[in-house]
Design a protein around this motif. Structure first.
Motif, PDB file in Angstrom:
ATOM      1  N   SER A   1      -9.352  -2.288  -0.508  1.00  0.00           N
ATOM      2  CA  SER A   1      -7.915  -2.410  -0.792  1.00  0.00           C
ATOM      3  C   SER A   1      -7.427  -1.198  -1.572  1.00  0.00           C
TER       4      SER A   1
ATOM      5  N   CYS B   1       0.808  -1.229   0.000  1.00  0.00           N
ATOM      6  CA  CYS B   1       0.000   0.000   0.000  1.00  0.00           C
ATOM      7  C   CYS B   1       0.838   1.276   0.000  1.00  0.00           C
TER       8      CYS B   1
ATOM      9  N   ILE C   1      -2.764  10.648  12.370  1.00  0.00           N
ATOM     10  CA  ILE C   1      -3.039   9.629  11.354  1.00  0.00           C
ATOM     11  C   ILE C   1      -2.450  10.054  10.014  1.00  0.00           C
TER      12      ILE C   1
ATOM     13  N   PRO D   1      -5.806  10.973  -0.292  1.00  0.00           N
ATOM     14  CA  PRO D   1      -6.166   9.733   0.397  1.00  0.00           C
ATOM     15  C   PRO D   1      -6.095   9.874   1.924  1.00  0.00           C
ATOM     16  N   GLU D   2      -5.145  10.657   2.403  1.00  0.00           N
ATOM     17  CA  GLU D   2      -4.976  10.813   3.849  1.00  0.00           C
ATOM     18  C   GLU D   2      -6.238  11.345   4.508  1.00  0.00           C
TER      19      GLU D   2
ATOM     20  N   GLN E   1       0.686   4.310   5.694  1.00  0.00           N
ATOM     21  CA  GLN E   1      -0.293   3.223   5.840  1.00  0.00           C
ATOM     22  C   GLN E   1       0.307   2.014   6.536  1.00  0.00           C
TER      23      GLN E   1
ATOM     24  N   PHE F   1      -2.270  -1.372  14.142  1.00  0.00           N
ATOM     25  CA  PHE F   1      -3.620  -1.848  14.485  1.00  0.00           C
ATOM     26  C   PHE F   1      -3.640  -3.366  14.611  1.00  0.00           C
TER      27      PHE F   1
ATOM     28  N   PHE G   1      -8.142   8.383   5.297  1.00  0.00           N
ATOM     29  CA  PHE G   1      -7.463   7.655   6.385  1.00  0.00           C
ATOM     30  C   PHE G   1      -7.808   8.280   7.732  1.00  0.00           C
ATOM     31  N   ALA G   2      -7.780   9.619   7.796  1.00  0.00           N
ATOM     32  CA  ALA G   2      -8.003  10.298   9.065  1.00  0.00           C
ATOM     33  C   ALA G   2      -9.454  10.164   9.528  1.00  0.00           C
TER      34      ALA G   2
ATOM     35  N   THR H   1       1.745   5.530  -2.291  1.00  0.00           N
ATOM     36  CA  THR H   1       1.560   6.900  -1.813  1.00  0.00           C
ATOM     37  C   THR H   1       2.896   7.484  -1.344  1.00  0.00           C
TER      38      THR H   1
ATOM     39  N   LYS I   1      -7.042   1.699   0.739  1.00  0.00           N
ATOM     40  CA  LYS I   1      -5.858   1.527   1.591  1.00  0.00           C
ATOM     41  C   LYS I   1      -4.580   1.943   0.883  1.00  0.00           C
ATOM     42  N   ARG I   2      -4.533   1.724  -0.423  1.00  0.00           N
ATOM     43  CA  ARG I   2      -3.320   2.128  -1.128  1.00  0.00           C
ATOM     44  C   ARG I   2      -3.478   3.496  -1.756  1.00  0.00           C
ATOM     45  N   GLY I   3      -4.556   4.210  -1.382  1.00  0.00           N
ATOM     46  CA  GLY I   3      -4.697   5.598  -1.795  1.00  0.00           C
ATOM     47  C   GLY I   3      -5.248   5.803  -3.192  1.00  0.00           C
TER      48      GLY I   3
ATOM     49  N   PRO J   1      -9.884   5.624  10.205  1.00  0.00           N
ATOM     50  CA  PRO J   1      -8.650   4.857  10.414  1.00  0.00           C
ATOM     51  C   PRO J   1      -8.901   3.352  10.565  1.00  0.00           C
TER      52      PRO J   1
ATOM     53  N   PHE K   1      -7.752   0.424   8.232  1.00  0.00           N
ATOM     54  CA  PHE K   1      -6.482  -0.300   8.247  1.00  0.00           C
ATOM     55  C   PHE K   1      -6.540  -1.563   9.095  1.00  0.00           C
ATOM     56  N   ARG K   2      -7.702  -1.856   9.649  1.00  0.00           N
ATOM     57  CA  ARG K   2      -7.871  -3.108  10.387  1.00  0.00           C
ATOM     58  C   ARG K   2      -8.366  -4.238   9.473  1.00  0.00           C
ATOM     59  N   CYS K   3      -8.592  -3.920   8.214  1.00  0.00           N
ATOM     60  CA  CYS K   3      -9.074  -4.928   7.260  1.00  0.00           C
ATOM     61  C   CYS K   3      -8.112  -6.117   7.227  1.00  0.00           C
TER      62      CYS K   3
ATOM     63  N   ASP L   1     -12.133  -5.335  -2.806  1.00  0.00           N
ATOM     64  CA  ASP L   1     -11.271  -4.686  -3.794  1.00  0.00           C
ATOM     65  C   ASP L   1     -11.284  -3.168  -3.642  1.00  0.00           C
TER      66      ASP L   1
END
Lengths: 296, 135, 251
Positions: free
Chosen positions: C143, A9, B118, C109-110, B123, B130, C113-114, A13, C146-148, C117, C120-122, C140
């Motif tokens: 995912s 991932c 965060i 993407p951040e 990532q 987590f 994320f913020a 970025t 998660k990679r933005g 959050p 990221f437990r996926c 998908d």
């Protein structure tokens, strides 16, 4: 030989400098690659509990994707992804009962038996390309640049997925020497940077990272080279916190091994994406005329 | 501090649970302390891994549940590769974390993290953090 | 039942099949949808029935079949009952929905994320994709976030109807559908290319380029307006990319 490629991932970025420089190097070295279709995050850390199989599903799903792609070898750049995927692969190869449980659970995917080989790009360079062949492709040797190679944890531990001897590795040294750099050996090169404690105990991670950098600097290193975006966060980005907190802290250029490779191969500066590194990195390379030979 | 060892203070259930989760036999540990000497987090943990192994051998659940060591451990595997008895201490730390996490108690609370914090983390830090520190 | 209704159904003997609603058996006509079958059994929807047209996502339902461990899903207003189905309706499944000032976001993407959050437990268990009644590849798009890759997330999640079944099954306790929606919003508002010609057109309108034409139309009698419309120059069906009308004064 064609390989499949698993990015991870962060390489899409913040660590785009790791990915872009590597992909350019793949091309320059004639490595035919294909990024996995539909890959998911591997989980970054390998689950260590004997009954915890749900956390194996993510890396195994990626391995299934690699198998579907038909290339026998899957190359990774991030060392944490490498470790997680390689360990999951070992489990699927050798632990019959767990393998069956995981395959049964993932009933929407074809069964997987560990058919894919997970390889970190550093090992690939040594074993598939060879130092001799790599050396012949070096356009602008890193003459005079004193480089401290930092392995961190996940390339070397545990032993079953280690790319070299866990306590006295030489692979990274060979790599830097092949590119014409001067290697600065330092004892902390295999000491943990604090890893995910950046999140749980950021102060502890900061201190251990500072100690690692101080060790490298005290032995005369111009720059630290590494393989992992989390190490890069702890040892690179967080230097701003170190400079504020610790007396005598120095700004140390930190870069990915693939950026070093791209420079030595004479690849375009754009693929190195130095804007994502500490600004001291590009400054250092410029001052040593290492970006001069690079095609702009 | 003197340790009183008796059946009353020894929680064999807890001992067995950690042993089962980690797949490790604590009794193999002969207390050489190589793990403690190798731990990069030595300055930040309140109890060295050698002592944790001793507490596990004795089934001292109370002391074990209060340690910060498993939560400062970064799973670097140095203790594991160096253990002369072949014990995977990293797995023991994971088991100690899981005895808490599996009761639905987080060590890091994603909902309480500040947006700036965060955004600053890559990532890979969020995923690994987590994984290790939320239930 | 009225005589009319009897006449309508005469000769079409509905076959009754047994279903179980919250564990209790009812015999219902086999041609009904789950939603109608539950109403036939005497239940009344106060909420959670939605559009009844297979679009809105309000009636997403889970059911099981006898002797089968699998969870089946569908929209209650679209799925036809089968014998011995185990049914209930889930009116609403609580999910964390982040509060944000959309105007202050920029499409990084951040920002996702913020706000989420827990993303990221996926663990990539894929339960979300398996449960999706719209066949969206939920894992998908998660995912991708998660990679933005917001664009990929927006495209993959496009068919989502926000029913929330993914969130009900999530090992990581995340609200996939809210995350996907945020990705689509960011992509649509900030990441897709801006239509530059639209700006030119708005500027032209503001400059009064079409004012005369419009007031001319407004001043016409109804009959003249109709005739003008009917006599308008139309693009022929075979008109190519470079076709332009003869009257180009407004182009």
């Amino acid at each position: 030989m064609k390989v499949s490629y698993y990015p991870g991932c962060t390489l899409k970025t913040r660590a785009k400098n790791l990915e872009d420089s590597a992909l350019a190097a793949f091309k320059a070295l004639g490595i035919e690659y294909q990024e996995l279709d539909r890959w998911n995050c591997c989980g970054a850390v390998f689950s260590l509990a004997d009954d915890d199989l749900i956390h194996m599903v993510a890396p195994v799903r990626d391995l299934v994707r690699a198998k579907q792609l038909g290339a026998g070898t899957m190359v990774t750049l991030c060392s944490m992804c490498y470790n997680t995927l390689a360990r999951a692969n070992e489990l699927m190869k050798h632990e019959e009962v767990k393998r069956k449980t995981i395959n049964d659970f993932m009933n929407e995917e074809p069964d997987y038996f560990g058919e894919v080989e997970v390889v970190h790009f550093l090992s690939y360079l040594k074993n598939q390309i060879g130092w001799g062949a790599l050396k012949s492709k070096v356009q602008s040797p890193l003459g005079g640049l004193k480089i401290a190679p930092y392995y961190g944890c996940t390339l070397l531990r545990p032993k079953d997925v280690a790319i070299d001897h866990p306590d006295s590795p030489t692979l990274f040294r060979e790599f830097v020497e092949t590119l014409g750099g001067e290697v600065i050996e330092f004892p902390s090169s295999t000491v943990c940077c604090g890893s995910y404690q950046a999140l749980g105990n950021p102060e502890a991670a900061l201190k251990v990272s500072f100690d690692i950098l101080s060790d490298a600097v005290s032995r005369g290193a111009d720059a630290l080279v590494l393989t992992c975006p989390l190490c890069d966060y702890n040892l690179g980005r967080r230097q701003d916190d170190m400079l504020r907190k610790y007396e005598g802290a120095k700004d140390v250029p930190v870069l990915y091994f693939t950026q070093l490779l791209a420079i030595a191969l004479g690849l375009s500066q754009e693929v190195c994406r130095f804007e994502l590194n500490r600004s001291s990195t590009a400054r250092l390379l410029k001052s040593r005329n290492l970006l001069a030979g690079v095609k702009a | 501090m003197a340790l009183v060892i008796s059946r009353r203070t020894s929680d064999t259930k807890f001992h067995d649970r950690v042993s089962e989760l980690s797949g490790q036999e604590f009794m193999k540990c002969f207390q050489c302390g190589t793990c403690s000497g190798s731990c990069p987090m030595g300055d930040h943990i309140d109890t060295f891994p050698r002592k944790i192994m001793a507490l596990l051998q004795l089934g001292r659940m109370e002391e074990l549940s209060e340690l910060n060591t498993p939560w400062v451990c970064a799973s670097c595997h140095t203790c594991m590769v160096r253990c002369p008895r072949g014990i995977d201490i990293t797995k023991v730390m994971e088991a100690l974390r899981l005895t808490r996490l599996r009761q639905n108690v987080n060590y890091v609370e994603p909902s309480n993290m500040q947006p700036e914090e965060i955004i600053d983390l890559p990532q890979i830090a969020l995923v690994s953090g987590f994984r290790k520190m939320t239930s | 039942m009225s005589t009319d209704a009897q006449e309508v159904t005469a000769g079409v003997e509905a076959k009754l099949i047994p279903i179980y609603v919250m564990g209790k058996r009812y015999d219902v006509p086999d041609s009904l949808t789950i939603m109608k079958a539950i109403e036939y059994a005497g239940y009344k929807y106060i909420r959670g029935c939605g559009c009844r047209g297979g679009v809105c996502g309000a009636c997403a339902t889970v059911f099981r079949k006898p002797g089968d461990y699998k969870i089946y899903t569908g929209l209650a207003c679209q799925t036809v009952v089968e014998p011995e189905m185990y049914l209930t309706q889930i009116p609403f499944y609580p999910a964390n929905r982040a509060v944000y000032d959309f105007g202050s976001l920029t499409g990084r993407p951040e920002e996702i994320f913020a706000l989420y959050p827990e993303l990221f437990r996926c663990v990539a268990c894929n339960a979300c994709t398996k449960v999706c009644p719209m066949d969206v590849e939920v894992l998908d798009y998660i995912s991708a976030v998660k990679r933005g890759d917001i664009e990929a997330a927006a495209r993959i999640s496009f068919d989502c109807i926000q029913c929330g079944l993914c969130a009900s099954r999530c090992f990581a306790e995340m609200p996939q559908y809210h995350i996907g929606q945020l990705a689509r919003r960011l992509w649509g508002a900030y990441l897709t290319p801006k239509a530059e010609h639209l700006k030119t057109m708005v500027a032209n309108i503001q400059a009064g380029r079409f004012s005369d034409g419009l007031s001319g139309l407004k001043a016409m009698s109804q009959d003249t307006l109709k005739k003008t419309y009917q006599d308008r120059e139309m693009e022929p069906a075979t008109g190519g990319e470079d076709w332009t009308p003869k009257d180009r004064q407004y182009l």
